[in-house]
Scaffold this motif. Sequence first.
Motif, PDB file in Angstrom:
ATOM      1  N   GLN A 165       0.821  -1.215   0.000  1.00 56.68           N
ATOM      2  CA  GLN A 165       0.000   0.000   0.000  1.00 56.68           C
ATOM      3  C   GLN A 165       0.854   1.265   0.000  1.00 56.68           C
ATOM      4  OE1 GLN A 165      -3.260  -0.304  -0.362  1.00 56.68           O
ATOM      5  NE2 GLN A 165      -3.144  -2.540  -0.170  1.00 56.68           N
ATOM      6  N   THR A 166       2.161   1.117   0.225  1.00 58.79           N
ATOM      7  CA  THR A 166       3.021   2.293   0.372  1.00 58.79           C
ATOM      8  C   THR A 166       4.103   2.411  -0.706  1.00 58.79           C
ATOM      9  OG1 THR A 166       4.471   1.038   1.870  1.00 58.79           O
ATOM     10  CG2 THR A 166       2.706   2.339   2.866  1.00 58.79           C
ATOM     11  N   GLY A 167       4.265   1.372  -1.524  1.00 61.17           N
ATOM     12  CA  GLY A 167       5.307   1.413  -2.540  1.00 61.17           C
ATOM     13  C   GLY A 167       5.209   0.222  -3.460  1.00 61.17           C
ATOM     14  N   TRP A 168       6.331  -0.414  -3.742  1.00 58.08           N
ATOM     15  CA  TRP A 168       6.376  -1.563  -4.640  1.00 58.08           C
ATOM     16  C   TRP A 168       6.438  -2.852  -3.819  1.00 58.08           C
ATOM     17  CZ3 TRP A 168      10.030   2.087  -3.724  1.00 58.08           C
ATOM     18  CH2 TRP A 168      11.244   1.670  -3.157  1.00 58.08           C
ATOM     19  N   LEU A 342      36.717  16.728   1.811  1.00 55.05           N
ATOM     20  CA  LEU A 342      35.733  15.658   1.954  1.00 55.05           C
ATOM     21  C   LEU A 342      35.168  15.281   0.594  1.00 55.05           C
ATOM     22  CD1 LEU A 342      33.743  13.865   3.646  1.00 55.05           C
ATOM     23  CD2 LEU A 342      32.216  15.862   3.690  1.00 55.05           C
ATOM     24  N   LEU A 343      35.130  13.975   0.321  1.00 54.86           N
ATOM     25  CA  LEU A 343      34.467  13.451  -0.872  1.00 54.86           C
ATOM     26  C   LEU A 343      33.302  12.573  -0.428  1.00 54.86           C
ATOM     27  CD1 LEU A 343      34.302  12.939  -3.962  1.00 54.86           C
ATOM     28  CD2 LEU A 343      35.795  10.956  -3.592  1.00 54.86           C
ATOM     29  N   ILE A 344      32.112  12.868  -0.925  1.00 55.36           N
ATOM     30  CA  ILE A 344      30.941  12.030  -0.685  1.00 55.36           C
ATOM     31  C   ILE A 344      30.829  11.041  -1.841  1.00 55.36           C
ATOM     32  CG2 ILE A 344      28.434  11.964  -0.443  1.00 55.36           C
ATOM     33  CD1 ILE A 344      29.753  13.246   1.922  1.00 55.36           C
ATOM     34  N   GLN A 345      30.868   9.742  -1.518  1.00 53.08           N
ATOM     35  CA  GLN A 345      30.596   8.728  -2.539  1.00 53.08           C
ATOM     36  C   GLN A 345      29.145   8.297  -2.380  1.00 53.08           C
ATOM     37  OE1 GLN A 345      33.322   5.472  -3.815  1.00 53.08           O
ATOM     38  NE2 GLN A 345      31.799   4.099  -2.916  1.00 53.08           N
ATOM     39  N   VAL A 346      28.351   8.476  -3.428  1.00 55.66           N
ATOM     40  CA  VAL A 346      26.917   8.248  -3.328  1.00 55.66           C
ATOM     41  C   VAL A 346      26.469   7.218  -4.362  1.00 55.66           C
ATOM     42  CG1 VAL A 346      26.384  10.194  -4.864  1.00 55.66           C
ATOM     43  CG2 VAL A 346      24.633   9.346  -3.305  1.00 55.66           C
ATOM     44  N   TYR A 347      25.537   6.369  -3.962  1.00 54.86           N
ATOM     45  CA  TYR A 347      24.745   5.577  -4.915  1.00 54.86           C
ATOM     46  C   TYR A 347      23.279   5.930  -4.682  1.00 54.86           C
ATOM     47  CZ  TYR A 347      22.744   1.945  -7.755  1.00 54.86           C
ATOM     48  OH  TYR A 347      22.021   1.281  -8.721  1.00 54.86           O
ATOM     49  N   GLY A 348      22.691   5.436  -3.614  1.00 56.84           N
ATOM     50  CA  GLY A 348      21.390   5.927  -3.180  1.00 56.84           C
ATOM     51  C   GLY A 348      20.185   5.382  -3.904  1.00 56.84           C
ATOM     52  N   GLY A 349      20.381   4.408  -4.828  1.00 55.25           N
ATOM     53  CA  GLY A 349      19.242   3.855  -5.543  1.00 55.25           C
ATOM     54  C   GLY A 349      18.306   3.096  -4.615  1.00 55.25           C
ATOM     55  N   PRO A 350      17.032   2.956  -4.994  1.00 50.92           N
ATOM     56  CA  PRO A 350      16.073   2.258  -4.141  1.00 50.92           C
ATOM     57  C   PRO A 350      16.537   0.848  -3.772  1.00 50.92           C
ATOM     58  CG  PRO A 350      14.933   3.367  -5.939  1.00 50.92           C
ATOM     59  CD  PRO A 350      16.400   3.479  -6.221  1.00 50.92           C
ATOM     60  N   CYS A 351      16.444   0.533  -2.498  1.00 50.31           N
ATOM     61  CA  CYS A 351      16.792  -0.780  -1.939  1.00 50.31           C
ATOM     62  C   CYS A 351      18.287  -1.104  -2.070  1.00 50.31           C
ATOM     63  CB  CYS A 351      15.964  -1.886  -2.589  1.00 50.31           C
ATOM     64  SG  CYS A 351      15.712  -3.291  -1.470  1.00 50.31           S
ATOM     65  N   SER A 352      19.124  -0.081  -2.134  1.00 49.34           N
ATOM     66  CA  SER A 352      20.570  -0.286  -2.149  1.00 49.34           C
ATOM     67  C   SER A 352      21.115  -0.099  -0.740  1.00 49.34           C
ATOM     68  CB  SER A 352      21.248   0.697  -3.112  1.00 49.34           C
ATOM     69  OG  SER A 352      21.066   2.028  -2.648  1.00 49.34           O
ATOM     70  N   GLN A 353      22.395  -0.389  -0.564  1.00 53.13           N
ATOM     71  CA  GLN A 353      23.046  -0.149   0.726  1.00 53.13           C
ATOM     72  C   GLN A 353      24.535   0.055   0.519  1.00 53.13           C
ATOM     73  OE1 GLN A 353      23.246  -3.334   3.755  1.00 53.13           O
ATOM     74  NE2 GLN A 353      22.417  -1.859   5.207  1.00 53.13           N
ATOM     75  N   ASP A 388       9.979  -0.309   5.608  1.00 51.39           N
ATOM     76  CA  ASP A 388       9.336   0.267   4.426  1.00 51.39           C
ATOM     77  C   ASP A 388       9.165   1.781   4.505  1.00 51.39           C
ATOM     78  OD1 ASP A 388       9.201  -2.233   3.368  1.00 51.39           O
ATOM     79  OD2 ASP A 388       7.057  -2.527   3.707  1.00 51.39           O
ATOM     80  N   LYS A 389       9.123   2.331   5.721  1.00 52.03           N
ATOM     81  CA  LYS A 389       8.965   3.789   5.833  1.00 52.03           C
ATOM     82  C   LYS A 389      10.130   4.503   5.171  1.00 52.03           C
ATOM     83  CE  LYS A 389       8.186   7.547   9.131  1.00 52.03           C
ATOM     84  NZ  LYS A 389       8.032   7.921  10.559  1.00 52.03           N
ATOM     85  N   ILE A 390      11.343   4.032   5.425  1.00 56.60           N
ATOM     86  CA  ILE A 390      12.528   4.623   4.797  1.00 56.60           C
ATOM     87  C   ILE A 390      12.635   4.181   3.340  1.00 56.60           C
ATOM     88  CG2 ILE A 390      15.063   4.565   4.799  1.00 56.60           C
ATOM     89  CD1 ILE A 390      14.973   4.643   7.825  1.00 56.60           C
ATOM     90  N   LEU A 391      12.383   2.890   3.092  1.00 54.03           N
ATOM     91  CA  LEU A 391      12.511   2.353   1.734  1.00 54.03           C
ATOM     92  C   LEU A 391      11.561   3.039   0.763  1.00 54.03           C
ATOM     93  CD1 LEU A 391      13.698   0.141  -0.157  1.00 54.03           C
ATOM     94  CD2 LEU A 391      11.805  -1.319   0.569  1.00 54.03           C
ATOM     95  N   HIS A 392      10.304   3.180   1.152  1.00 55.04           N
ATOM     96  CA  HIS A 392       9.284   3.699   0.235  1.00 55.04           C
ATOM     97  C   HIS A 392       9.147   5.221   0.271  1.00 55.04           C
ATOM     98  CE1 HIS A 392       7.101  -0.473   0.297  1.00 55.04           C
ATOM     99  NE2 HIS A 392       8.154  -0.455  -0.508  1.00 55.04           N
ATOM    100  N   ALA A 393      10.003   5.889   1.021  1.00 57.94           N
ATOM    101  CA  ALA A 393       9.939   7.358   1.065  1.00 57.94           C
ATOM    102  C   ALA A 393      10.135   7.966  -0.319  1.00 57.94           C
ATOM    103  CB  ALA A 393      10.998   7.898   2.027  1.00 57.94           C
ATOM    104  N   PHE A 470       9.493   2.092  -9.401  1.00 56.58           N
ATOM    105  CA  PHE A 470       9.644   3.143  -8.401  1.00 56.58           C
ATOM    106  C   PHE A 470       8.909   4.433  -8.751  1.00 56.58           C
ATOM    107  CE2 PHE A 470      13.772   0.779  -8.695  1.00 56.58           C
ATOM    108  CZ  PHE A 470      13.512  -0.075  -7.640  1.00 56.58           C
ATOM    109  N   MET A 471       8.542   4.606 -10.031  1.00 53.25           N
ATOM    110  CA  MET A 471       7.965   5.878 -10.462  1.00 53.25           C
ATOM    111  C   MET A 471       6.560   5.779 -11.023  1.00 53.25           C
ATOM    112  SD  MET A 471      10.083   8.424  -9.968  1.00 53.25           S
ATOM    113  CE  MET A 471       9.982   9.684 -11.222  1.00 53.25           C
TER     114      MET A 471
END
Length: 548
Positions: A165-168, A342-353, A388-393, A470-471
Amino acid sequence: APIKITSDGKQNTIFNGIPDWVYEEEMLATKYALWWSPSGKYLAYVQFNDSDIPVIEYSYFGEDQYPRKIIIPYPKAGAKNPTIKVFIVDTTNTEASGPKEVPVPAVIASSDHYFTWLTWVTDSRICVQWLKRIQNFSVLAICDFKGDSNTWDCPENQQHIEESQTGWAGGFFVSTPYFTSDSSSYYKIFSDKNGYKHIHYINGSVENAIQITRGKWEAIYIFRVTNDALFYSSNEFEGYPGRRNIYKKQCITCNLRKERCQYYTARFSERSKYYALICYGMYSMGHFFYLELRVLEDNWELQSALQEIKLPKEEIKKLEVDALWYKMLLPPQFDRTKKYPLLIQVYGGPCSQNVKETFSISWITYLASKEEIIVALVDGRGTAYQGDKILHAVYRRLGVYEVEDQISAVKKFIEMGFIDEKRIAIWGWSYGGYVTSLALGSGSGVFKCGMAVAPVSSWEYYASIYTERFMGLPVESDNLEHYKVRILFLYNVHFQNSAQIAKALVNAQVDFQAMWYTDQNHGIPGLSSKHLYTHMTHFLKQCFSLSE
């Protein structure tokens, strides 16, 4: 002698037993789409029909005088998808029986849908999983062979529906079932009523599901189900989402080498009498054990040699903003009174870590060790294993909270007192390139420079299965603004993305550098990889005013 089962295969049109591009990349994550029954009597396979799918064309330059044109059926967001059929062949009597199609559940067949996986239970029972195109509604169907009619029957009372009800549905993919010896009941991971992924035991319909694990943590993977045990991994221990420990009712690995390893996977022997534990833990190169946990191989000699190398110190902590977790690589002679870039290395895709208790040596290890650049990785909203609250945000709002959380984290890092706020950069690859581009174009003022490798520039250009998971569909009015996004800086995914970024930057009169890698795929391997990291090192040192 080989026996030909199918005769209708056609290049770029009909695929039998192997997935087309979008299924291989975004749904099955395999190069095969066929499965043998336990005894080998039956063979199940999927047919993918790409007849009506739009194609993408690009040049492969090679060494010849003229480039070669590559054509691939590639359904982008909202486009026509492949149609699929599941067939089963009796390999002992192929001529008489021929392939038999497995029916699609009525609740799924009435609209666009996907096949997600197939599991053989016995020679006469299979489990087929289906997913609506909107991807928040999944059906697991158990089907039995009916000898009197020579067909496969999938009764409705043997179906399990998983709906979000909140995402995929599912994590990145919908989970697969693990059947017990009775060939009827099974274990499966899906969200509980509190929005955390947990193991459930199902015997019959979903109404009879019994929750096996529970808590504000997540079960991640089921390794093996035996007559008297269930082996699985989770991040339950001490509340760190980046940990992986192995459980058999109680935790097997939590205190095994607590300070050295909190990230395990396992491999089981055929009959589950033995298993090997593989550790990917912090400052460990892997330790292997069997059932009594006797050491089979121990890399102490390598560990000793590593002491002579000045490796950075790694810290994993919870950030005091939006409950984000971060991992920071500090230079070997770190001095809290100094100011570091400082260098930020980012991925950030849904359900990644990104923030997990694993050890690795990579480009960012070099930057921290040799160039005294602090590198930080932050898991923001949309990342995995925290509920899911964080995942489906990020559901239907890709590119919003991921960027906000990286910027919030940087501001907190500055408050720590040892970051030079005039020398902060961000970089990422693939989805990380997308987030990097948005962060640079956000107007936050915290980043001096950035590097986006293989970014998506608009979700209109990307594959249907991934994007719509996701969209939603691009025709839906409430998320159109998030399909078309502003972007900055680049290197290589399908070149259309990079070309559109470059055009937008030129039209806006924004200064940028660009590099492409001819005939290379999304991973940019080999000599191209060495060139890429060398090029980014030079760019970063120039940005931070570090001497060559």
